[in-house]
Design an enzyme around this catalytic site. Sequence first.
Site, mmCIF file in Angstrom:
data_model
loop_
_atom_site.group_PDB
_atom_site.id
_atom_site.type_symbol
_atom_site.label_atom_id
_atom_site.label_comp_id
_atom_site.label_asym_id
_atom_site.label_seq_id
_atom_site.Cartn_x
_atom_site.Cartn_y
_atom_site.Cartn_z
ATOM 1 C CB VAL A 128 -29.659 -0.485 -1.021
ATOM 2 C CG1 VAL A 128 -31.115 -0.071 -1.196
ATOM 3 C CG2 VAL A 128 -28.752 0.490 -1.759
ATOM 4 N N GLY B 170 -21.684 -0.102 8.749
ATOM 5 C CA GLY B 170 -20.626 0.902 8.663
ATOM 6 C C GLY B 170 -21.162 2.262 8.249
ATOM 7 C CG ASN C 155 -26.865 -7.381 20.053
ATOM 8 O OD1 ASN C 155 -26.364 -8.496 20.207
ATOM 9 N ND2 ASN C 155 -27.592 -7.091 18.982
ATOM 10 C CB THR D 210 -26.070 -2.131 23.154
ATOM 11 O OG1 THR D 210 -25.973 -3.200 22.205
ATOM 12 C CG2 THR D 210 -24.980 -1.103 22.844
ATOM 13 N N GLY E 248 -30.581 -3.024 24.752
ATOM 14 C CA GLY E 248 -31.915 -2.685 24.298
ATOM 15 C C GLY E 248 -32.593 -1.694 25.218
ATOM 16 N N GLY F 145 -30.672 -0.190 28.273
ATOM 17 C CA GLY F 145 -29.611 0.794 28.106
ATOM 18 C C GLY F 145 -28.325 0.144 27.661
ATOM 19 N N GLY G 131 -28.630 0.100 17.393
ATOM 20 C CA GLY G 131 -27.261 -0.291 17.717
ATOM 21 C C GLY G 131 -26.232 0.534 16.980
ATOM 22 C CG ASP G 132 -25.791 0.202 12.864
ATOM 23 O OD1 ASP G 132 -24.965 -0.569 13.383
ATOM 24 O OD2 ASP G 132 -26.494 -0.123 11.880
ATOM 25 C CB SER H 40 -32.307 5.993 16.534
ATOM 26 O OG SER H 40 -32.163 4.751 17.206
#
Length: 351
Positions: free
Chosen positions: A52, A81, A223, A261, A263, A266, A293-294, A324
């Site tokens: 959460v 996940g 990343n 990745t 940022g 790209g 990232g997710d 996102s």
Amino acid sequence: MTGTVRTIVGVRHRTKVPVSPGRRPADATIRGVEVTPIDAAPVVVVVGSLNVDQIAYTSRVPAAGETVMGDRYVMGFGGKGANQAVMARRLGAGVEFVGALGEDVFADMTIDNMAGQGIDTRFIARVPGSSGVAPIWVEPDGTNRIIVVAGANDRVEPGVAADAVRSLERVDVVVGQLEIPQAATAAAFGAARQRGVPTILNPAPAAALDSGLLAVTDWLIPNETEFAILAGEGHTGQGGAGDRDRYRRFAERTGTRLVVTLGSEGALLVGRDGDDELVPATPVTPIDTTGAGDAFVGAFAYGLAAGLPELEAVRLGVALASDSVTKPGTQTSFATPERAAELLGVVLARI
């Protein structure tokens, strides 16, 4: 473009999802939009964390010993996940989740959220103690700082994870991260390897990788900071796309496929032949980068599972990640099924 790829553009289907064990909803709808029927979709198994998120937005973060007034607070659902599973499902994948929750109010809320997204929760165990939580600070430019308290995520059992992968009739990709015990992820990946199914590891939060997990990992997606730690360089290094030689050497040394990745730059794909290609990010004004990232990993996993060429899977990941960061939150910032289908269509048009 193959017929298989054409059948997976989720919002074009108007069929109901068949009921199966667990908490998968009978309706193939997410937020009122009908999506791909599970039986027609590629299947992504995510072995990972459920948290959460407790997000505080502030004009600046406090120094040691200091208290500052925040601008606003939001509670949402997260865990790397869970986030990656939601992104794959928004694109139309059939998603099976393997994880653990505690004995608290957060657990029931999380199960309801996952089921409401269209994700099968039959392999989510309930264990004594608390569920996972993640306090997050977000600054005005979208920069974030996150502390993850694992809770029940530390109780994911290797045998359960492996049995879940073995028991499913169809599995196209298995995805893991480092917010649950590496032994559990390695067990699931080992079961996937036995089936000839590719595995994707997002090594976050960054940590040294157990040799057993690395041995059954096909794709690594860190990343820039995570890559430096994996490569044994701490937080040092040139950074960005300029590190291409280091990325190639690392992929060769570890025997893995690599996507880094970057940022706002790209993502960089290291090809099988050692060549690399930078896929630039979509120019946007970032509001909150927390789940980017997710979003990338979930979309990339969907792309591989759906049979897209790997470079196009990277393009899909970059497109969904860029989208996102234009909205606040984590899962709440992810593209709706309609928007995800639109961005998928742009990538498919290139093939």
